[in-house]
Design a protein around this motif. Structure first.
Motif, PDB file in Angstrom:
ATOM      1  N   THR A   1       0.821  -1.213   0.000  1.00 21.64           N
ATOM      2  CA  THR A   1       0.000   0.000   0.000  1.00 21.64           C
ATOM      3  C   THR A   1       0.854   1.263   0.000  1.00 21.64           C
ATOM      4  OG1 THR A   1      -0.134   0.058   2.427  1.00 21.64           O
ATOM      5  CG2 THR A   1      -1.841  -1.176   1.252  1.00 21.64           C
ATOM      6  N   ARG A   2       2.168   1.114  -0.095  1.00 21.51           N
ATOM      7  CA  ARG A   2       3.064   2.274  -0.119  1.00 21.51           C
ATOM      8  C   ARG A   2       3.563   2.494  -1.543  1.00 21.51           C
ATOM      9  NH1 ARG A   2       7.480   1.513   4.496  1.00 21.51           N
ATOM     10  NH2 ARG A   2       8.257   3.369   3.446  1.00 21.51           N
ATOM     11  N   LEU A   3       3.359   3.705  -2.048  1.00 23.54           N
ATOM     12  CA  LEU A   3       3.767   4.032  -3.410  1.00 23.54           C
ATOM     13  C   LEU A   3       5.270   3.850  -3.598  1.00 23.54           C
ATOM     14  CD1 LEU A   3       3.174   5.156  -6.231  1.00 23.54           C
ATOM     15  CD2 LEU A   3       3.358   7.464  -5.258  1.00 23.54           C
ATOM     16  N   ASP A   4       6.077   4.227  -2.590  1.00 22.34           N
ATOM     17  CA  ASP A   4       7.523   4.109  -2.748  1.00 22.34           C
ATOM     18  C   ASP A   4       7.951   2.662  -2.871  1.00 22.34           C
ATOM     19  OD1 ASP A   4       6.831   3.498  -0.169  1.00 22.34           O
ATOM     20  OD2 ASP A   4       8.192   4.921   0.801  1.00 22.34           O
ATOM     21  N   VAL A   5       7.273   1.740  -2.158  1.00 22.30           N
ATOM     22  CA  VAL A   5       7.608   0.322  -2.269  1.00 22.30           C
ATOM     23  C   VAL A   5       7.217  -0.210  -3.644  1.00 22.30           C
ATOM     24  CG1 VAL A   5       7.065  -1.983  -1.382  1.00 22.30           C
ATOM     25  CG2 VAL A   5       7.489  -0.109   0.210  1.00 22.30           C
ATOM     26  N   LEU A   6       6.039   0.174  -4.137  1.00 20.93           N
ATOM     27  CA  LEU A   6       5.603  -0.274  -5.464  1.00 20.93           C
ATOM     28  C   LEU A   6       6.573   0.206  -6.539  1.00 20.93           C
ATOM     29  CD1 LEU A   6       1.779   0.443  -5.076  1.00 20.93           C
ATOM     30  CD2 LEU A   6       2.834  -1.816  -5.294  1.00 20.93           C
ATOM     31  N   ARG A   7       6.980   1.468  -6.454  1.00 21.90           N
ATOM     32  CA  ARG A   7       7.920   1.991  -7.443  1.00 21.90           C
ATOM     33  C   ARG A   7       9.271   1.310  -7.336  1.00 21.90           C
ATOM     34  NH1 ARG A   7       6.218   8.408  -7.205  1.00 21.90           N
ATOM     35  NH2 ARG A   7       4.920   8.377  -9.087  1.00 21.90           N
ATOM     36  N   ALA A   8       9.729   1.097  -6.104  1.00 21.21           N
ATOM     37  CA  ALA A   8      11.025   0.451  -5.922  1.00 21.21           C
ATOM     38  C   ALA A   8      11.023  -0.971  -6.462  1.00 21.21           C
ATOM     39  CB  ALA A   8      11.404   0.448  -4.437  1.00 21.21           C
ATOM     40  N   ALA A   9       9.872  -1.641  -6.429  1.00 23.31           N
ATOM     41  CA  ALA A   9       9.761  -3.003  -6.951  1.00 23.31           C
ATOM     42  C   ALA A   9       9.590  -3.027  -8.465  1.00 23.31           C
ATOM     43  CB  ALA A   9       8.583  -3.726  -6.295  1.00 23.31           C
ATOM     44  N   GLY A  10       9.572  -1.872  -9.110  1.00 21.50           N
ATOM     45  CA  GLY A  10       9.509  -1.819 -10.567  1.00 21.50           C
ATOM     46  C   GLY A  10       8.116  -1.780 -11.132  1.00 21.50           C
ATOM     47  N   ALA A  11       7.122  -1.285 -10.366  1.00 19.36           N
ATOM     48  CA  ALA A  11       5.737  -1.283 -10.839  1.00 19.36           C
ATOM     49  C   ALA A  11       5.574  -0.518 -12.147  1.00 19.36           C
ATOM     50  CB  ALA A  11       4.819  -0.687  -9.765  1.00 19.36           C
ATOM     51  N   GLU A  12       6.352   0.547 -12.333  1.00 15.43           N
ATOM     52  CA  GLU A  12       6.219   1.368 -13.537  1.00 15.43           C
ATOM     53  C   GLU A  12       6.705   0.650 -14.788  1.00 15.43           C
ATOM     54  OE1 GLU A  12       6.694   5.846 -11.747  1.00 15.43           O
ATOM     55  OE2 GLU A  12       8.454   4.562 -11.808  1.00 15.43           O
ATOM     56  N   ARG A  13       7.496  -0.411 -14.624  1.00 19.43           N
ATOM     57  CA  ARG A  13       8.015  -1.157 -15.785  1.00 19.43           C
ATOM     58  C   ARG A  13       7.230  -2.439 -16.057  1.00 19.43           C
ATOM     59  NH1 ARG A  13      12.522   0.236 -12.775  1.00 19.43           N
ATOM     60  NH2 ARG A  13      12.766  -1.891 -12.014  1.00 19.43           N
ATOM     61  N   MET A  14       6.215  -2.733 -15.269  1.00 17.60           N
ATOM     62  CA  MET A  14       5.472  -3.982 -15.406  1.00 17.60           C
ATOM     63  C   MET A  14       4.398  -3.886 -16.480  1.00 17.60           C
ATOM     64  SD  MET A  14       6.781  -6.103 -13.262  1.00 17.60           S
ATOM     65  CE  MET A  14       8.002  -5.965 -11.950  1.00 17.60           C
ATOM     66  N   ARG A  15       4.085  -5.029 -17.072  1.00 19.28           N
ATOM     67  CA  ARG A  15       2.965  -5.092 -18.014  1.00 19.28           C
ATOM     68  C   ARG A  15       1.650  -5.302 -17.271  1.00 19.28           C
ATOM     69  NH1 ARG A  15       4.329  -9.221 -22.776  1.00 19.28           N
ATOM     70  NH2 ARG A  15       2.310  -8.416 -23.443  1.00 19.28           N
ATOM     71  N   VAL A  16       1.684  -6.117 -16.212  1.00 18.20           N
ATOM     72  CA  VAL A  16       0.484  -6.411 -15.436  1.00 18.20           C
ATOM     73  C   VAL A  16       0.843  -6.360 -13.954  1.00 18.20           C
ATOM     74  CG1 VAL A  16      -1.338  -8.079 -14.934  1.00 18.20           C
ATOM     75  CG2 VAL A  16      -0.407  -7.919 -17.252  1.00 18.20           C
ATOM     76  N   ILE A  17      -0.043  -5.771 -13.155  1.00 15.89           N
ATOM     77  CA  ILE A  17       0.082  -5.817 -11.700  1.00 15.89           C
ATOM     78  C   ILE A  17      -1.126  -6.574 -11.169  1.00 15.89           C
ATOM     79  CG2 ILE A  17       0.184  -4.486  -9.565  1.00 15.89           C
ATOM     80  CD1 ILE A  17       1.494  -2.241 -11.111  1.00 15.89           C
ATOM     81  N   ALA A  18      -0.869  -7.717 -10.530  1.00 17.61           N
ATOM     82  CA  ALA A  18      -1.936  -8.562  -9.995  1.00 17.61           C
ATOM     83  C   ALA A  18      -2.061  -8.309  -8.500  1.00 17.61           C
ATOM     84  CB  ALA A  18      -1.630 -10.033 -10.263  1.00 17.61           C
ATOM     85  N   VAL A  19      -3.189  -7.719  -8.093  1.00 23.42           N
ATOM     86  CA  VAL A  19      -3.432  -7.422  -6.678  1.00 23.42           C
ATOM     87  C   VAL A  19      -4.192  -8.604  -6.083  1.00 23.42           C
ATOM     88  CG1 VAL A  19      -4.397  -5.768  -5.047  1.00 23.42           C
ATOM     89  CG2 VAL A  19      -3.547  -4.974  -7.264  1.00 23.42           C
TER      90      VAL A  19
END
Length: 597
Positions: free
Chosen positions: A446-464
């Motif tokens: 739920t933290r934007l910085d963690v999502l970005r650090a994990a490469g969310a911006e480079r992903m094709r799909v994010i499965a929640v």
């Protein structure tokens, strides 16, 4: 005062199309001794602000996973090393012969420092043009990565070439000093490999986020203090700690916890550098500074272009890379004060070089724009390009939540050989995910910085795939507001939650029990004597009716809030009315008591 200055400087710099670093430097000049004289002793500010550099080196170390280095080995150790050596030698030679008292030592320092490129500016320019997904962008990123790695040996080199530092030191004293440094390095590496991960697991199990933040700062400052105690820089200790922890499952959580401190302290550092600049010296040598900046920029552009052309890059890509990497690097403002303190540079030389680096940052974005226009002319026409080949393409998926649902989803992705990253903040789930061979990181999704650090911006799909609807809603809201590019697939809790997620704009949602309940119903039909084909048809009809009702409810805009869920309705009209079989059931159906609802 510093916070207020930062709040004002960054928006103004962005509005003028400049890097925030340039904004911080100019703000420092404005409030320093050469400007409004709000602060008169920049050295005191820099003493604290240098911790930001230490935190930056730690984060760089975290990025240097062996797998990543191996994938970019040619760009990093081939192109990157060639660029730094060629640019550094050429710029150092020019500075040595230009005058102003530069000897061979100061020429080496100035040449290598100005040969570095601004990572923040280059990455911003590459992201704006989607260059990081193209071959030239990946090679440029490899060059930036090598330059970040090269900062540590450059910092260690300066005391060795500084004048008058070794004449009075005996052979035995020198050997003892080397032994202490090796022992300190061994202590940092040993603690990182065998001690820190068990400690992180205990802290993670406690659920205290502030304890993880404290642990991150303790590691950085502790490793830095240990290296400083044996005569090396704090930055070297922090860098080593980051490299050792680069393969840890807690890497992204550490990075996210340190990031906020790093950003603020680096801003303070750059403002301190700006305050340290002597504006009188800069203005008195304005013409030589302008000429020198243009010359340094030209030398870097030519050297990068030549190296990229020799590495089998196209003419257009070589031009793009050359113009993206012309700005002087952030670490030049670290190396110049260090060289000044060691006697490698005098105050006037340091002021001139810092001003030259800042001016090259000003030139960076417009030069990159000109380079892109030239590269487009050099690109082959569309009909002459080879057709895209996607035979080796591999999807990339970020799975947030590795519980029962996420594990089953991951089995499908694993079977197809897709590249998968897992985020979870449950230690047991992290350990379970280790058997899948995925990239696994401990962190709060739920933290934007963690999502970005994990490469969310480079992903094709994010499965929640988390199990709490409030958590799913929070993650979806963050992604839609800040990272809109990837497709979002979400696990919903029930029908009303599905409607809520569809309203938020997810690309796909499914109730966590829908398909399993339908399969269960099909098996139950067969158990009652219904043949297999009829049972499948019935289930398919129920699935279709359910989806149509979902679309109708979505179009009607029913209340799908958490507190007022829609009551379940039959998809097929019942053949008879409900019949209570005992008094309690009759009471509930007729609402005769306050306890019957």
């Amino acid at each position: 005062m510093f916070l207020a200055t930062a709040v004002i400087a960054v928006p103004l710099a962005r509005r003028l199309g400049l890097s925030p670093i340039v904004g911080y430097l100019l703000a420092g000049v404005a409030i320093g001794p050469s400007g409004l004289q709000v602060f008169s002793d920049p050295a005191r500010i820099l003493t604290v602000a240098e911790i930001g550099v230490v935190l930056l080196l730690f984060i760089i170390g975290l990025e240097l996973q062996p797998s990543r280095l191996f994938a970019l080995r040619t760009a990093i150790f081939g192109i990157g090393a060639a660029q730094l050596v060629i640019s550094g030698v050429a710029i150092g030679a020019l500075i040595h012969y230009v005058g102003y008292g530069f000897d061979w030592r100061s020429g080496i320092v100035a040449g290598l420092a100005l040969a570095l490129s601004a990572t923040s500016i280059a990455l911003q320019l590459l992201e704006e043009k989607n260059g990081l997904n193209q071959p030239y962008g990946q090679r440029a990123f490899g060059v930036l990565l090598f330059q970040d790695m090269a900062v540590v040996p450059l910092i260690a080199l300066m005391p060795l070439i500084a004048p008058g530092t070794h004449e009075e030191q005996s052979w035995w004293e020198g050997l003892s000093q080397v032994g202490l440094v090796l022992l300190a390095i061994g202590a940092v590496v040993g603690a990182g490999r065998y001690l820190l991960n068990p400690v992180f697991r205990v802290l993670a199990a406690s659920g205290a986020r502030e304890a993880m933040t404290a642990a991150a700062l303790l590691i950085v400052l502790g490793a830095g203090a240990l290296m400083a105690s044996v005569g090396m820089s704090m930055a070297l200790g922090a860098f080593l700690a980051g490299v050792v922890l680069s393969e840890s499952s807690f890497r992204h959580e550490l990075e996210a916890n340190v990031e906020a401190f790093r950003g603020l302290l680096l801003a303070l550092f750059f403002m301190g550098v700006g305050m340290s600049m002597n504006l009188d010296v800069v203005l008195a040598n304005a013409w030589i500074l302008v000429a020198g900046t243009l010359l340094v920029t030209g030398v870097k552009a030519v050297s990068v272009w030549a190296v990229f052309r020799l590495s089998e890059g196209t003419r257009a890509d070589a031009v793009r890379s050359a113009t993206v990497l012309t700005s002087a690097g952030e670490f030049s403002f670290v190396l110049f004060p260090l060289a000044l303190g060691l006697g490698l540079l005098n105050a006037r030389q340091s002021d001139l070089l810092a001003a030259c680096a800042a001016m090259s940052m000003l030139l960076g974005p417009p030069i990159a724009l000109l380079g892109e226009r030239l590269a487009r002319r050099l690109d082959p026409p569309p009909d002459a390009r080879a057709e895209d080949d996607f035979t080796e393409a591999r999807g990339s998926v970020l799975v947030v939540g590795f519980g029962r649902f996420g594990q089953i989803v991951s089995q499908c992705l694993l079977a197809q050989g897709l590249e998968v990253t897992i985020i979870d903040n449950d230690v047991e789930m992290i350990q379970s995910a280790g058997r899948f061979g995925f990239r696994i990181f401990y962190g709060d999704g739920t933290r934007l910085d963690v999502l970005r650090a994990a490469g969310a911006e480079r992903m094709r799909v994010i499965a929640v795939c988390v199990d709490r609807r409030e958590t799913t809603d929070r993650i979806t809201e963050i992604l839609r507001a800040n990272i809109p590019t990837p497709q979002i697939y979400a696990r919903s809790y029930d029908r009303t939650h599905s409607l809520s997620l569809r309203a938020q704009g997810v690309d796909f949602e499914i109730r966590e029990t829908l398909e399993s309940a339908l399969r269960f119903g099909e098996a139950t039909l067969r158990a009652t004597g219904v043949d297999t084909e009829t049972a499948r048809d019935v289930v398919a009809d129920v699935r279709e009716r359910d989806y149509e009702r979902l679309l109708r409810q979505e179009a009607e805009g029913i209340d799908y809030g958490i507190r007022k869920p829609a009551a379940p309705e039959p998809l097929v009209a019942p053949a008879r009315t409900a019949q209570p079989l005992n008094p309690e059931a009759e009471d509930v159906l007729r609402h005769e008591t306050e306890f019957s609802g």
